[in-house]
Design an enzyme around this catalytic site. Structure first.
Site, short mmCIF file in Angstrom:
data_model
loop_
_atom_site.label_atom_id
_atom_site.label_comp_id
_atom_site.label_asym_id
_atom_site.label_seq_id
_atom_site.Cartn_x
_atom_site.Cartn_y
_atom_site.Cartn_z
N ASN A 218 27.96 27.40 -9.78
CA ASN A 218 26.95 28.25 -9.18
C ASN A 218 26.89 27.98 -7.68
OD1 ASN A 218 24.96 26.06 -8.67
ND2 ASN A 218 24.92 25.96 -10.91
N PRO A 314 23.49 19.78 -22.35
CA PRO A 314 22.22 19.06 -22.50
C PRO A 314 21.22 19.49 -21.43
CG PRO A 314 23.93 17.61 -21.62
CD PRO A 314 24.61 18.87 -22.06
N ILE A 316 18.76 18.25 -19.11
CA ILE A 316 18.48 16.92 -18.55
C ILE A 316 17.00 16.76 -18.26
CG2 ILE A 316 19.05 15.31 -16.70
CD1 ILE A 316 21.73 16.85 -16.43
N LYS A 352 9.91 21.67 -21.20
CA LYS A 352 10.55 20.45 -20.74
C LYS A 352 9.58 19.28 -20.63
CE LYS A 352 13.77 23.31 -18.07
NZ LYS A 352 15.08 22.98 -18.65
#
Length: 409
Positions: A218, A314, A316, A352
């Site tokens: 990106n 994953p 993070i 999260k």
């Protein structure tokens, strides 16, 4: 070596100012961009028109330029450079620098910069040898700045000795030597607001291989994460920076762990816990290629396209936010969005289990992704705090200040 490097050239008054013109030519030939500031006395020796024509940028002379100063122009000038160069540096300007005086655009910019300054003195031999000048030179060197010259020779005043400006080619060589160490050594606050704290910061993109020569990435530059690391270490923290592939130098005093993929970043973060604060600023790829090629994928004779299969990387920030035994006291996630910024950020805050989400709009028209400025919103369970557009360094400083205030409560 100087391609795309940004030089802020400050020209002060003296007959040697004409050599600054030659230096601009050399820098441009090497691929550098040059912005120039002229002191009032410098304009008696070289014209702003000549300087602007050769540099391709407006030559700046006035502190109170209403257009630029509406945006705090001298602050931007002082930070938006890889190296600040003073050619020639008069005894007067060096004295201002040594004593922190700021009464015009040149001296104000020099005082406001967080970059190392390369100084090429030029003056009469007696002025150079004067005790006051030599004290000022020692002060500037102790502050981490670089002195180039002066050379020995016959000067315009018909006196001979040390005081002659070094040749532009020699100054160019010194610029090349110091361009990658342009940042000043950090003044770490031993008793700063984050002294004794361990801060883990992720930054930059991740690269997810397709085959041995291709990858998915990106446009993240890592600038915001690196700026946060710099401000955190200045505040006295122990900083571990887990960085994806970027072209930035790690701030002094920061431990950098370089990784490439999201999986590597996840493992590195897990290994450096526990921490007091986690700032998850990296733009981590959500997916990786599950069927990556062991050899370069070739074009097919029949024109058929390769089929890529993806699996989830994953998360993070979620891993850190939900950690049962080593969750930091303050966990900060980032949300780079192109639509419904607040809505997506609030969802991430919950998913999260972070304390804050720093959200921004990275639509192409904003220029934020990979750029030097940012406009953020801090999302917490108590509400939304919207900040004005500002340089990423200023965003980092304010974020670290807010972190320190939050932890002190």
């Amino acid at each position: 070596m100087l391609t795309n490097k940004r030089i802020l050239l400050i020209i002060s008054g003296g007959i040697a100012a004409f050599k600054a013109i030659d230096l601009i030519r050399l820098l441009k030939k090497e691929g550098a961009s040059v912005k120039a500031i002229l002191t009032k006395s410098a304009t008696e020796f070289v014209t702003p028109l000549t300087v602007s024509t050769l540099s391709g940028e407006p030559a700046l002379t006035k502190l109170f330029d209403l257009t630029r100063e509406a945006e705090i122009g001298h602050i931007e000038l002082s930070r938006d450079a890889d190296l600040v160069v003073v050619v020639p540096a008069t005894a007067n300007l060096m004295a201002k620098m040594a004593y922190g005086l700021a009464d015009d655009l040149a001296s104000t910019t020099l005082l406001a910069t967080d970059k190392r300054i390369l100084i090429a003195p030029a003056m009469n031999v007696r002025m150079w040898e004067h005790d006051a000048t030599q004290r000022n030179v020692k002060t500037l060197q102790a502050d981490g700045h670089v002195i180039v010259g002066p050379d020995y020779g016959l000067m315009a005043c018909n006196e001979e000795g040390f005081g002659r400006l070094s040749e532009p080619e020699d100054i160019l060589a010194a610029i090349k030597e110091h361009i990658d160490t342009g940042a000043l050594p950090l003044k770490i606050q031993q008793n700063g607001p984050l002294a004794g704290k361990h801060v883990v910061i992720t930054a930059g993109p991740t690269h997810e291989p397709i085959d041995p020569v291709r990858y998915i990435a990106n446009r993240s530059s890592g600038k915001q994460g690196y700026a946060l690391a710099k401000e955190a270490v200045k505040a006295g923290a122990k900083v571990t920076l887990v960085s994806g592939p970027v072209t930035l130098n790690a701030p002094s005093g920061v431990e950098r762990i370089s990784v490439e993929t999201a999986q590597e970043m996840h493992e590195a973060v897990a290994n450096v816990l526990p921490a007091d604060i986690a700032i998850m600023a990296a733009a981590v790829a959500d997916w990786k290629v599950a069927n990556q090629g062991t050899e370069k994928i070739k074009k097919q004779a029949d024109g058929s396209l390769p089929s890529l299969e993806f699996s989830e990387n994953p998360d993070i920030a979620r891993f850190v936010g939900h950690h049962e035994s080593q969750r930091p006291k303050l966990v900060i996630g980032f949300a780079a969005e192109t639509t419904n910024v607040e809505e997506h950020a609030k969802a991430k805050l919950t998913k999260k289990n972070t304390d804050w989400i720093i959200a921004n709009d990275v639509s192409p028209e904003t220029g934020i992704m990979g750029g030097d400025r940012n406009q953020i919103k801090i999302i917490t369970r108590d509400g939304i705090e919207a900040w004005d557009d500002m340089p990423k360094g200023d965003v980092a400083r304010k974020v670290i200040e807010k972190i320190a205030k939050t932890l002190s409560k």
